[in-house]
Design an enzyme around this catalytic site. Structure first.
Site, PDB file in Angstrom:
ATOM      1  N   GLY A 356       0.955  -1.175  -0.075  1.00  0.00           N
ATOM      2  CA  GLY A 356      -0.072   0.007   0.052  1.00  0.00           C
ATOM      3  C   GLY A 356       0.829   1.261  -0.086  1.00  0.00           C
ATOM      4  O   GLY A 356       2.166   1.067   0.186  1.00  0.00           O
ATOM      5  N   THR A 363       3.919  -0.879   8.496  1.00  0.00           N
ATOM      6  CA  THR A 363       5.190  -1.245   9.622  1.00  0.00           C
ATOM      7  C   THR A 363       4.469  -1.368  10.933  1.00  0.00           C
ATOM      8  O   THR A 363       4.744  -2.320  11.824  1.00  0.00           O
ATOM      9  CB  THR A 363       6.109  -0.216   9.607  1.00  0.00           C
ATOM     10  OG1 THR A 363       6.822   0.041   8.194  1.00  0.00           O
ATOM     11  CG2 THR A 363       7.167  -0.462  10.728  1.00  0.00           C
ATOM     12  N   SER A 679      -3.574   3.121 -18.159  1.00  0.00           N
ATOM     13  CA  SER A 679      -4.720   3.449 -17.752  1.00  0.00           C
ATOM     14  C   SER A 679      -5.160   5.144 -18.263  1.00  0.00           C
ATOM     15  O   SER A 679      -6.345   5.286 -17.997  1.00  0.00           O
ATOM     16  CB  SER A 679      -5.034   3.368 -16.284  1.00  0.00           C
ATOM     17  OG  SER A 679      -4.173   4.352 -15.488  1.00  0.00           O
ATOM     18  N   LYS A 722      -7.873   5.786  -6.949  1.00  0.00           N
ATOM     19  CA  LYS A 722      -8.504   6.865  -7.842  1.00  0.00           C
ATOM     20  C   LYS A 722      -9.780   7.517  -7.384  1.00  0.00           C
ATOM     21  O   LYS A 722      -9.789   8.690  -7.753  1.00  0.00           O
ATOM     22  CB  LYS A 722      -8.621   6.362  -9.134  1.00  0.00           C
ATOM     23  CG  LYS A 722      -7.064   5.484  -9.825  1.00  0.00           C
ATOM     24  CD  LYS A 722      -7.384   4.710 -11.239  1.00  0.00           C
ATOM     25  CE  LYS A 722      -5.844   4.354 -11.458  1.00  0.00           C
ATOM     26  NZ  LYS A 722      -6.263   3.476 -12.856  1.00  0.00           N
TER      27      LYS A 722
END
Length: 778
Positions: A356, A363, A679, A722
């Site tokens: 991600g 972490t 894209s 997005k």
């Protein structure tokens, strides 16, 4: 016989004894001693020199010095750098300290001068015998290697006084201060000679032992054994002194540790073999320390030491929920792991990859997993690691070889089954030193990591009990073989609602504590936090949000200390006073419908972002110009988009030969930032069609999707990132490929409620929704 006491300056000496009739240099640094010497030099007086019992004593008293010393004359004084001086004195006669006075700038002493006793006639023969024996012993001392200058030998041979003869021998032979003081204490020449003869005999005995040791060692040496000289000499000294061999004890301690440790058979056999080799190596040899360090590294590993997993699912859920907001998929996966471990205790640890954007808690969730399971936690950062030896260690043939960081991390953890975080696994690189990503294959493969071999240890080490968790920003950067061994868990960007909850539940309390502010003194409402999220941060995680909240707390702390304010309320209107002007620039740049300009959506390793595509048309010969630092895939998408639009010339009502007479320039702003990916295909189709037909594009929509040469719109990834980027830019209509409809289930309801998603199958669908109708454009 002592005379009437005489008062004179006094200098206590450290580690030094001065005899009568002898000249000696020494350095002094104490102010009182320097003052005494200068007084004696100027006034021509004598000084009393006596040795301290403890050389560390800075301000000696009467009981801290030996009572018998030497009355001396100061011959010369030389100033030295650093507030000290060098003094040349000449001893005159013995003296006994009666009293001391420290009321002046220097010490003064009352001294009884000890006149040398006259030898009785009955002792003269005995005295002569002592002198002859001492002379003989002194010759023996010089032959055995006593370091006596030639001028000293000549001076001693000319001495007629027995007392002075004894003093001179003692000054040149005896090394210990206490032994010299014994000679100085002897007022009677006969007693002095007897003491000197005893001390000289002992010094000769020491020299004879040294010579015997040297001869014993020399007989054992040959050409191939010269390097063992020091070791043999130490052994011979230990034999003479009756001391035990420390090296033997050291080897026995290592042997006892090897026998007590639950080592696997191969490891035990290797350790014992190296121990036998160490016994044959000289302790002074560098190889001795190499072998010993190797054995200690083996024994420092936590062989057979395991932490019992806390398999209470309710406790694990509570710990995970209390330390992290959201992250449902990760938490569910940990609970599943615990459930499997509870049903099957010998199941192997999973290899999880938390993927991600930065700041979403990858972490910290690993630390929470260790907390929930009750395991030790180990962490290794892989960002920028290029050397394979960082993973596997260096072979022992290299100077300064050490184990790899996998082994050393488990050493520090102290258990065989910690939670092991491999941070930033997508940031590894390779060069001439090897490929660390390939070395990680053995570490992360559950089928073979039970026999992991570190190059330094070169024995199997079981990693199957370790729960490995890796983190990455960009999964595509992980090599395929390594990717195949991991279970990818995506950590999506946080929504504004989730950021607000994280700030309220975790960040505010943490920053209050770090800045020393009691809870409740600084009041920040939810509307203020949302303003900070919208106008001062533009991110997928919460790192920038935490920095801004820290800035608010610093300003508040300053006001509390300087102005004594007891309550500070941060309002939306007053937020500028704390954080300055808004910093976030991520907003819809299009304020009106524009020809040839389209809002696209892109996904990056740091989250989603809006991507504006601009197309300009000018008379020419059909040339194409692409700018904005585009990658190869994006350049191909641009060419495909032009072909798609050209094929739609009839539908779009522009002449088919228009492309032959027109140059196209496609630009993606923020040209300093590299861009790539397929894209943006539908975005480029829309921009090119708008530029050729002069029909404006709606400024309130954004789009994403890959385009094919036949005009089909294909599925893309990063839908949540997005969609959140569109919301941050204030856009509430998004065109998506129809195949991405199922991805909306992953979006939070708060996002779905704010955005109208329009699903398209073809370029025709896209243009119908994106271009302003011709009637409205006209």
């Amino acid at each position: 016989m002592a005379d009437t006491p005489t008062k004179m300056p006094m200098v206590p000496l450290r580690g030094l004894v001065v005899f009568p009739d002898m000249a000696l240099h020494f350095d002094i640094g104490r102010p009182s001693s320097m003052a005494a010497v200068e007084h004696c030099l100027m006034e021509g007086e004598t000084v009393f020199l006596t040795a301290q019992k403890d050389a560390q004593e800075e301000n000696p008293d009467f009981g801290d010095v030996h009572p018998v010393g030497t009355v001396a004359r100061v011959k010369q004084v030389l100033k030295l750098p650093g507030d000290s001086m060098r003094v040349l004195v000449e001893g005159i006669e013995r003296g006994r300290l009666v009293a001391m006075d420290d009321t002046q700038s220097y010490l003064t002493a009352e001294v009884e001068v000890e006149s040398e006793e006259v030898t009785r006639p009955s002792d003269l023969i005995r005295q002569e015998a002592y002198v002859r024996n001492i002379a003989t012993l002194f010759e023996r001392y010089v032959i055995l290697g006593g370091r006596v200058p030639a001028e000293t030998l000549f001076a001693i041979s000319e001495i007629e006084s027995p007392g002075r003869f004894a003093d001179t021998i003692a000054a040149n032979v005896v090394t210990e201060v206490d032994e010299k003081q014994q000679v100085l204490n002897c007022i009677s020449p006969l007693e002095r000679l007897e003491t000197v003869m005893r001390l000289l005999s002992r010094e000769i005995e020491r020299l004879e032992i040294d010579k015997e040791i040297a001869q014993s060692v020399r007989q054992q040496l040959d050409r191939s054994q010269r390097e063992y000289f020091l070791r043999e000499q130490i052994k011979a000294i230990q034999q003479q002194l009756g001391e035990a061999d420390e090296n033997g004890d050291d080897a026995e301690q290592l042997r006892a540790r090897i026998e007590a440790a639950p080592l696997p058979d191969e490891a035990r056999e290797t350790a014992l073999k190296e121990l036998r080799r160490m016994d044959k190596i000289s302790p002074s040899s560098p190889e001795y320390d190499v072998v010993r360090t190797y054995l200690e590294n083996i024994l420092d590993l936590p062989w057979g030491e395991y932490t019992e997993d806390n398999l209470d699912l309710a406790n694990a859920r509570q710990v995970l929920d209390s330390e992290h907001t959201g992250l449902k998929k990760v938490k569910d996966r940990i609970i599943e792991f615990l459930a499997v471990r509870k049903l099957k205790s010998d199941s192997r640890g999973p290899i999880l990859c938390l993927a991600g954007p930065p700041g979403v808690g990858k972490t910290s969730i690993a630390r929470s997993v260790a907390h929930a399971l009750g395991k030790e936690f180990a962490r290794m950062s892989l960002g920028g690691v290029r050397d394979e030896a960082e993973i596997r260690g260096h072979r022992r043939t290299y100077i300064g070889a050490i184990p790899g960081r996998i082994v050393t991390s488990i050493q520090r953890a102290g258990k065989m089954n910690p939670v092991f975080l491999l941070d930033e696994i997508d940031k590894m690189a390779s060069d001439f030193r090897g490929d660390p990503a390939s070395a990680m294959l053995e570490v992360l493969d559950p089928e073979i990591n039970s026999t992991f071999r570190d190059h330094y240890l070169d024995i199997p080490f079981d990693l199957s009990g370790v729960m490995f968790i890796t983190t990455a920003n960009d999964v595509s950067a992980i090599p395929a073989p390594l990717h195949d061994r991991m279970e990818i868990i995506e950590l999506d960007s946080y929504t504004d609602v989730e950021k607000l909850a994280i700030a309220r539940e975790h960040l505010l309390g943490k920053q209050e504590k770090e800045h020393g502010i009691a809870p409740g003194i600084v009041e920040i409402g939810d509307d203020v936090i949302m303003d900070i999220i919208h106008h001062y941060t533009a991110e997928s995680g919460v790192r920038s949000l935490e920095r801004e909240l820290a800035a608010v707390m610093r300003k508040a702390a300053a006001r509390i200390v300087e102005k004594g304010e007891e309550k500070i309320v941060v309002t939306r209107s007053g937020l500028r006073d704390f954080l300055g002007a808004p910093k976030s620039t991520e907003k819809n740049q299009l304020q009106q419908d524009t020809v040839g300009v389209v809002n696209g959506l892109a996904w990056t390793a740091v989250g989603g972002t809006t991507l504006c595509v601009e197309v300009s048309v000018m008379p020419g010969k059909g040339n194409l110009e692409l700018t904005g630092q585009l990658g190869d895939v994006m350049k191909e998408s641009a060419k495909t988009a032009i072909s798609v639009v050209r094929g739609m010339s009839e539908q779009l009502a522009f002449p088919p030969d228009m492309n032959e007479k027109t140059d196209l320039h496609i630009h993606v702003p923020e040209g300093a930032i590299p861009k790539d990916g397929p894209s943006a295909g539908v975005t480029m189709v829309t921009a090119v069609a708008s530029a050729l037909t002069k029909r404006p594009v709606r400024h309130d929509i954004a789009m994403t999707g890959e385009i094919t040469l036949t005009g089909r719109v294909l599925k893309i990834g990063g839908i949540k990132e997005k969609a959140l980027a569109a919301l941050r830019a204030g856009i509430h209509t998004v065109l998506l490929p129809r195949e991405n409809r199922s991805d909306l289930e992953e979006l939070p309801e708060s996002v779905r409620d704010q955005i109208e998603f329009v699903f398209v199958d073809s370029a025709q669908d896209v243009l119908e929704r994106a271009l302003v109708p011709e009637e409205a454009a006209a």
